[in-house]
Write an enzyme that holds these catalytic residues in place. Structure first.
Site, PDB file in Angstrom:
ATOM      1  N   GLY A  43      11.972   1.073  98.509  1.00  0.00           N
ATOM      2  CA  GLY A  43      12.647  -0.148  98.936  1.00  0.00           C
ATOM      3  C   GLY A  43      12.163  -1.329  98.108  1.00  0.00           C
ATOM      4  CD  GLN A  48       8.909  -6.115  97.332  1.00  0.00           C
ATOM      5  OE1 GLN A  48       9.825  -5.512  97.881  1.00  0.00           O
ATOM      6  NE2 GLN A  48       7.786  -5.522  96.968  1.00  0.00           N
ATOM      7  CB  CYS A  90       3.681  -3.343  99.265  1.00  0.00           C
ATOM      8  SG  CYS A  90       4.804  -4.691  98.883  1.00  0.00           S
ATOM      9  CG  LEU A  91       7.403  -1.068  94.772  1.00  0.00           C
ATOM     10  CD1 LEU A  91       8.829  -1.063  94.240  1.00  0.00           C
ATOM     11  CD2 LEU A  91       6.597   0.069  94.166  1.00  0.00           C
ATOM     12  CG  HIS A 132       7.458  -2.639 103.851  1.00  0.00           C
ATOM     13  ND1 HIS A 132       6.118  -2.301 103.776  1.00  0.00           N
ATOM     14  CD2 HIS A 132       7.736  -3.265 102.669  1.00  0.00           C
ATOM     15  CE1 HIS A 132       5.621  -2.704 102.616  1.00  0.00           C
ATOM     16  NE2 HIS A 132       6.585  -3.293 101.922  1.00  0.00           N
ATOM     17  CD  GLU A 133      11.481  -3.234 101.289  1.00  0.00           C
ATOM     18  OE1 GLU A 133      11.368  -4.351 100.735  1.00  0.00           O
ATOM     19  OE2 GLU A 133      10.756  -2.257 100.988  1.00  0.00           O
ATOM     20  CG  HIS A 136       8.709  -7.668 101.218  1.00  0.00           C
ATOM     21  ND1 HIS A 136       7.573  -8.204 100.644  1.00  0.00           N
ATOM     22  CD2 HIS A 136       8.604  -6.333 101.055  1.00  0.00           C
ATOM     23  CE1 HIS A 136       6.818  -7.217 100.169  1.00  0.00           C
ATOM     24  NE2 HIS A 136       7.414  -6.072 100.411  1.00  0.00           N
TER      25      HIS A 136
HETATM   26 ZN    ZN Z   1       6.677  -4.212 100.036  1.00  0.00          ZN
END
Ligand code: ZN
Length: 192
Positions: A43, A48, A90-91, A132-133, A136
């Site tokens: 995701g 991000q 997380c990226l 999670h997204e 963000h």
């Molecule tokens: Zn993340």
């Protein structure tokens, strides 16, 4: 476009609902999928990649040849039920992991790229990814949701990332907060 890492200020930006889907936005979303696959994520939220827009992309298989590509625009979560603890990463926080408690089931609604309203009851991995997204988009990171012990375990890595960020900024690789904010405002004027 690139994935920004903690503590980039856009990760704390409260994303604005999208009013207009145009060719430029479609292109940005395509690029988001590419970046997500390169980084081997399932995701990726718009902030991000330094965009102030309330949308995220998902492919649970992390592979363009497999799984389904989802674009969720102006997502809303409601009716959280139960609780489940799972490991998250997380990226924007490379190599960091931690156990996060989240509701096990949620009601979810969002628009897709064609402007259709999707509504579903979610559980399992997709429910976790979606939560999670959406975090963000609200300027939250999974590390904010760790237990005190979990926070302590990641603090040193967060401190290191903060020092690296300051150093990269000193070398002119990252714009000032004012420049970042001005760019976000421009993008909001165009798409929100
Ligand atoms: Zn993340």
């Amino acid at each position: 476009m690139q994935i920004v890492h903690y503590p980039h200020p856009t990760l704390r930006h409260l994303s604005k609902p999208v009013k207009r889907v145009d060719a430029e936005l479609r292109e940005m979303i395509g690029r988001m999928f590419e970046l997500m696959y390169q980084a081997e994520g399932v995701g990726l939220a718009a902030n991000q990649v330094d965009l102030p827009l309330r949308l995220f992309v998902v492919n649970l298989k992390c592979d363009p040849e497999e799984g389904e590509e989802h674009v969720f625009i102006n997502p809303v979560i409601s009716l959280p039920r139960g609780v489940e603890e799972k490991e998250e990463g997380c990226l924007s926080l490379p190599e960091l992991h931690g156990q996060v408690n989240r509701p096990a089931r949620i009601q979810f609604s969002a628009y897709n790229l064609s402007g259709d309203l999707l509504e579903a009851e979610l559980e399992g991995l997709i429910a976790r990814v979606v939560q999670h997204e959406v975090d963000h988009l609200d300027g939250m990171l999974f590390t904010d949701r760790l237990s005190t012990t979990g926070q302590m375990a990641v603090q040193e890595d967060l401190d290191t990332m903060e020092s690296q960020f300051i150093s990269r900024r000193e070398h002119g690789e990252i714009p000032s907060n004012e420049e970042i904010a001005a760019r976000l405002t421009e993008l909001e004027k165009k798409h929100c």
